[in-house]
Write an enzyme that holds these catalytic residues in place. Structure first.
Site, PDB file in Angstrom:
ATOM      1  N   ALA A 225       0.787  -1.191  -0.078  1.00  0.00           N
ATOM      2  CA  ALA A 225       0.095  -0.098   0.085  1.00  0.00           C
ATOM      3  C   ALA A 225       0.785   1.248  -0.135  1.00  0.00           C
ATOM      4  O   ALA A 225       0.640   2.217  -0.770  1.00  0.00           O
ATOM      5  CB  ALA A 225      -0.739   0.079   1.145  1.00  0.00           C
ATOM      6  N   GLY A 226       2.021   1.271   1.095  1.00  0.00           N
ATOM      7  CA  GLY A 226       2.523   2.510   1.065  1.00  0.00           C
ATOM      8  C   GLY A 226       3.575   2.999  -0.118  1.00  0.00           C
ATOM      9  O   GLY A 226       3.678   3.729  -0.661  1.00  0.00           O
TER      10      GLY A 226
ATOM     11  N   ARG B  24     -11.285 -18.709   5.671  1.00  0.00           N
ATOM     12  CA  ARG B  24     -10.282 -19.037   6.768  1.00  0.00           C
ATOM     13  C   ARG B  24     -11.045 -19.066   8.057  1.00  0.00           C
ATOM     14  O   ARG B  24     -10.580 -19.948   9.044  1.00  0.00           O
ATOM     15  CB  ARG B  24      -9.484 -17.879   6.600  1.00  0.00           C
TER      16      ARG B  24
ATOM     17  N   ARG C  60     -11.498 -11.806   5.899  1.00  0.00           N
ATOM     18  CA  ARG C  60     -10.726 -11.511   4.689  1.00  0.00           C
ATOM     19  C   ARG C  60     -10.824 -12.785   3.766  1.00  0.00           C
ATOM     20  O   ARG C  60     -10.274 -13.749   4.418  1.00  0.00           O
ATOM     21  CB  ARG C  60      -9.693 -10.867   4.990  1.00  0.00           C
TER      22      ARG C  60
ATOM     23  N   LEU D 288      -3.441  -8.367  -0.722  1.00  0.00           N
ATOM     24  CA  LEU D 288      -2.525  -7.952  -1.959  1.00  0.00           C
ATOM     25  C   LEU D 288      -3.421  -6.970  -2.693  1.00  0.00           C
ATOM     26  O   LEU D 288      -2.917  -5.727  -3.206  1.00  0.00           O
ATOM     27  CB  LEU D 288      -1.789  -8.877  -2.477  1.00  0.00           C
TER      28      LEU D 288
END
Length: 661
Positions: free
Chosen positions: A58-59, A351, A455, A461
Site C-alpha cells: 500500500a505505502g 479461513r 478476509r 495484496l
C-alpha cells in the site's frame, strides 16, 4: 456493556458518521466519483507535500504513484530498506476478476464472494470498487515485470483460494508478496532517483501533528540515533499494516505493530471493527514458550493438500505419544473433516470456518502433534499429479516447512494449526480513504474498509495495491484541491503544535525509561498474548471477554510499575522500540475486547460461542448489528464512545453464509 463503553453519547448530532458514498448504481459509483472529483493541475502538484508512512504494497504503491503525478512525497519506514516491509511475506497470490480460466468469474462475482466471505459486514461500495480495479492491478504488475506463473500457452495462470468456486488468484510460486513488492519498490526507487520521493528508513512514527483540525505532520524517532525528528506536509497517509501482534505470537514480523493506528486514535481518528481479527488456519503449530513468532504456510496449499485428523481417538492418542506415524493411518480411518462438513467448498472453505473446524477437532481430542495440530496431506496430490508438479507449484513452501519442522512434506503430512494473522478491523475511513481527521488518510491493512468480518485469501495484496495505485491518487486530489492556497509557512515544523507533540513523545519515553522494573517488554507482551489468545481468540464468550478486560488492567499495571528497558533512549535501542509498541498494544487489546464484548452475535472471525447455530456455525444478528462499530478515544483508561455507521446492501441480497452446498 455500559461499564466499558459510552453508547448513549453516540446519539448526539456531532457523532453522526458520513461515509461519503456516491449516489447512483453500485457499478457506476466509482466512475461517477472520478468524473466529478476536484483535481489539482500539474503546476500546482509540485507545490504540495504528502507524507506516506509505510513502504509495504500500500505505502510503496501510493508513494510512487503520487510522486509520478507530481506531488512531493516524504516516505517513511521502520525497516532498513523499503523492500523489507512485511508485504514480502505474503505467499499465495492476489485476486482479480480477469476470468482467464473461463470458469464464470466476473467483477460482480468477485465483489459478491468478498462481501459474502466477510459475512455481510463490509461496506458494499468499497468492495465493489476493489473488485472493479482488480484487473488494472494485474496489468500494472505485469508491466513492472512481476513474474506471475503462466500456462503453457502464455496466459497468466490462476489457482483457487478459499471462499470462491472459481480460479482467480494470480501467483508467483509461493513468493507472490515478494515479487509484487519488488515491482512497487522499483517504481518507488525510480521516484527516489528523480527526487520526487524523499525516503527515510529506520524511522518510526510516534505521533501525528494536528493543526487547526487537519493532519499536518508527524513526529518520528530515528531508530539508529534515537533522535526525534519533525516533518510537515499538506496531508498524511498511513500505510502501516495491522495489529495482529497484539496476540504476541502471530504470522506477522516482529516489527509489525499497531502504533500508528493508536497515535491516530488518540488524536481523534476512529477505530473500527477491532473484533474482526483473522486467525489463519494454515500455520506451523506452536512448539514452545520461547518462540517469538509463527510461520504461515500459504492457503494456496489447500488447493492440493487434504486436511484430516484420525477418526479414532486412540489413533490420535497413539500419534501424540509417538507410537504411530500419520502414514500408519489408512484412508478409511482418516477424517477429512472439511470435506465432510462443507462438501461444496471442501478444503477451500473460508479461513474463519476452517480455523474453527480445526479447533473443534483438537478440542474434541483428535488433534495430533502436541494435540493442537491437524494434518495437511499431499500424498493424494503427488499420486495424482506427480512430485515434480507439486514441487513446481509449492517447492519453496515445502522447503521452508522442512527447514522449520525437520519433516519432509513430500513423504509425511504437514502439521498445521490456526494462528493470528490479519486484522480486518482498523482505522475508520470514508469512501475517500480519509479518516475522521481531515487530511489524514489510511490505506491497506491499517484501515477497516474492505473485508468485513473475514478476509478471503489473496485479497490483502489486492486491497493494498488497489488503494495505493488506483484509489488514493484520485481521492487525495479531491482533498488537496483547495490546499494549494495554504502556504507551507502556516504549518511548518516551527509551529507550537509540533513543539507540543515532540514534548509529549519525549515525556512518554522518559516515563517508560524511568520505571526501571524487572520485566522485559517481551515478558509482559507474552502475558498479554496469552490473555488475548485464551480469552479473545477464536472463540469468545461474555465471561471470557469480561475476564480479559479485567486481566488487561493487571497487565497494564505491571507494565507501568515493573517494566525494565535496558540501554539509553538516545541511541539505537530495540528494547525501547518494543516497550513503546507494547504500550500501544495494551490500548489496542482493551479496545479489541470491548468491541468483541459489545457485538452480541457471531459473524466471520468474531465467534461469540453463545451465538451459534445448532451445527456450530456463526449466527449473525442483522437486526441489531448490521453496522460498522466506530470507537472514539476519550482516554487510555476511560470509556470509549461507540458510533455506528449503518451498512446498507443494495446490490446484494443478505443471507446466511452457506459453504455446504
Amino acid at each position: 456493556m455500559k461499564d466499558y463503553a459510552d453508547i448513549e453519547s453516540s446519539k448526539l448530532p456531532e457523532y453522526q458518521i458520513d461515509s461519503k458514498i456516491p449516489e447512483g448504481p453500485i457499478a457506476d459509483k466509482w466512475t461517477n466519483y472520478k468524473a466529478h472529483q476536484k483535481l489539482v493541475n500539474p503546476a500546482n502538484k509540485r507545490n504540495l507535500d504528502v507524507i506516506v508512512v509505510g513502504t509495504g504494497l500500500a505505502g510503496a504503491s501510493a508513494a510512487s504513484t503520487l510522486a509520478e503525478l507530481g506531488f512531493n512525497v516524504y516516505n517513511f519506514c521502520i525497516q532498513d530498506s523499503p523492500r523489507r516491509a512485511h508485504s514480502i511475506a505474503a505467499q499465495g497470490g492476489i485476486n482479480a476478476a480477469k476470468d482467464y480460466q473461463n470458469d464464470g468469474d466476473s467483477v460482480y462475482r468477485l465483489f459478491y464472494d468478498t462481501v459474502k466471505g466477510g459475512d455481510f459486514r463490509s461496506r458494499e461500495a468499497n468492495v465493489y470498487r476493489l473488485a472493479e480495479v482488480s484487473n488494472n492491478i494485474i496489468d500494472q504488475c505485469v508491466q513492472q515485470g512481476v513474474p506471475f506463473a503462466r500456462e503453457y500457452g502464455g496466459l497468466l495462470a490462476n489457482r483457487s483460494f478459499g471462499g470462491a468456486q472459481v480460479s482467480r488468484t494470480f501467483y508467483a510460486k509461493g513468493q507472490t508478496g515478494q515479487q509484487l513488492l519488488l515491482g512497487a519498490y522499483a517504481s518507488l526507487n525510480r521516484q527516489i532517483e528523480k527526487g520526487q520521493v524523499r525516503s527515510f528508513n529506520r524511522r518510526e512514527m510516534l505521533d501525528v501533528v494536528i493543526i487547526d483540525g487537519r493532519a499536518r505532520g508527524i513526529i518520528v524517532r530515528n531508530l539508529v540515533t534515537g533522535e526525534l525528528e519533525r516533518y510537515a506536509a499538506h496531508a498524511v497517509v498511513l500505510a502501516t499494516g495491522g495489529y495482529g501482534r497484539t496476540f504476541f505470537l502471530s504470522t506477522n514480523a516482529m516489527g509489525c505493530n499497531g502504533s500508528a493506528a493508536i497515535q491516530a486514535f488518540r488524536k481523534g481518528a476512529y477505530l473500527s471493527n477491532l473484533a474482526f481479527t483473522q486467525i489463519h488456519p494454515t500455520c506451523i503449530p506452536v512448539h514452545g514458550e520461547d518462540q517469538s513468532k509463527l510461520t504461515l504456510m500459504s492457503e494456496s496449499l489447500r488447493n492440493d493438500g487434504r486436511i484430516w485428523v484420525p477418526k479414532k481417538k486412540e489413533d490420535a492418542e497413539a500419534i501424540r505419544a509417538g507410537k504411530k506415524k500419520p502414514t500408519d493411518i489408512p484412508d478409511e480411518d482418516r477424517d477429512f473433516y472439511l470435506e465432510r462438513r462443507y462438501p461444496a467448498f471442501g478444503n477451500l472453505c473460508p479461513r474463519d470456518i476452517a480455523s474453527r473446524a480445526a479447533k473443534e477437532r483438537c478440542d474434541a481430542g483428535f488433534g495430533v502433534g502436541t494435540g493442537n495440530a491437524v494434518y495437511l496431506d499431499f500424498k493424494y496430490a503427488i499420486e495424482r499429479l506427480g512430485a515434480d508438479v507439486v514441487r513446481d507449484r509449492y517447492g519453496n513452501l515445502f522447503d521452508m516447512y522442512q527447514m522449520i519442522s525437520d519433516d519432509n512434506p513430500y513423504e509425511t503430512p504437514m502439521m498445521i494449526f490456526p494462528a493470528s494473522h490479519y486484522t480486518m478491523g482498523g482505522i475508520w475511513v470514508d469512501y475517500e480513504l480519509q479518516t475522521s481527521i481531515k487530511g489524514l488518510f489510511a490505506i491497506g491493512e491499517c484501515n477497516f474498509s474492505d473485508h468485513g468480518a473475514n478476509r478471503l485469501g489473496a485479497s490483502a495484496l489486492m486491497q493494498g495495491l488497489a488503494d495505493g495505485y488506483f484509489v488514493l491518487p484520485y481521492t487525495l486530489q479531491n482533498y488537496l484541491s483547495d490546499q494549494i492556497k495554504v502556504s507551507r509557512s502556516t504549518f511548518d515544523t516551527k509551529h507550537p503544535e509540533f513543539d507540543e507533540a515532540e514534548k509529549g513523545v519525549r515525556d512518554r519515553i522518559a516515563r517508560l525509561m524511568a520505571i526501571k522494573g524487572t520485566k522485559s517488554p517481551d515478558q509482559i507482551h507474552k502475558r498479554l498474548g496469552h490473555i488475548m489468545w485464551d480469552l479473545v481468540g477464536m472463540g469468545r464468550t461474555l465471561q471470557s471477554l469480561v475476564k480479559a478486560i479485567e486481566e488487561l488492567k493487571e497487565v497494564r499495571k505491571e507494565f507501568y510499575t515493573d517494566l525494565r528497558i535496558v540501554g539509553s533512549a538516545d541511541d539505537l535501542n530495540t528494547e525501547l522500540e518494543k516497550a513503546l509498541r507494547l504500550e500501544d498494544f495494551l490500548v489496542m487489546a482493551r479496545m479489541m475486547a470491548i468491541d468483541a464484548l459489545h457485538r452480541n452475535e457471531s459473524c466471520g472471525a468474531h465467534f461469540r460461542e453463545e451465538y451459534q447455530t445448532a451445527d456450530g456455525e456463526a449466527k449473525r444478528d442483522d437486526e441489531h448489528y448490521m453496522y460498522v462499530s466506530c470507537w472514539k478515544y476519550t482516554g487510555d483508561d476511560e470509556k470509549p464512545i461507540l458510533l455506528k455507521e449503518p451498512l446498507k446492501y443494495e446490490a446484494i441480497q443478505v443471507q446466511t453464509r452457506n459453504y455446504k452446498s
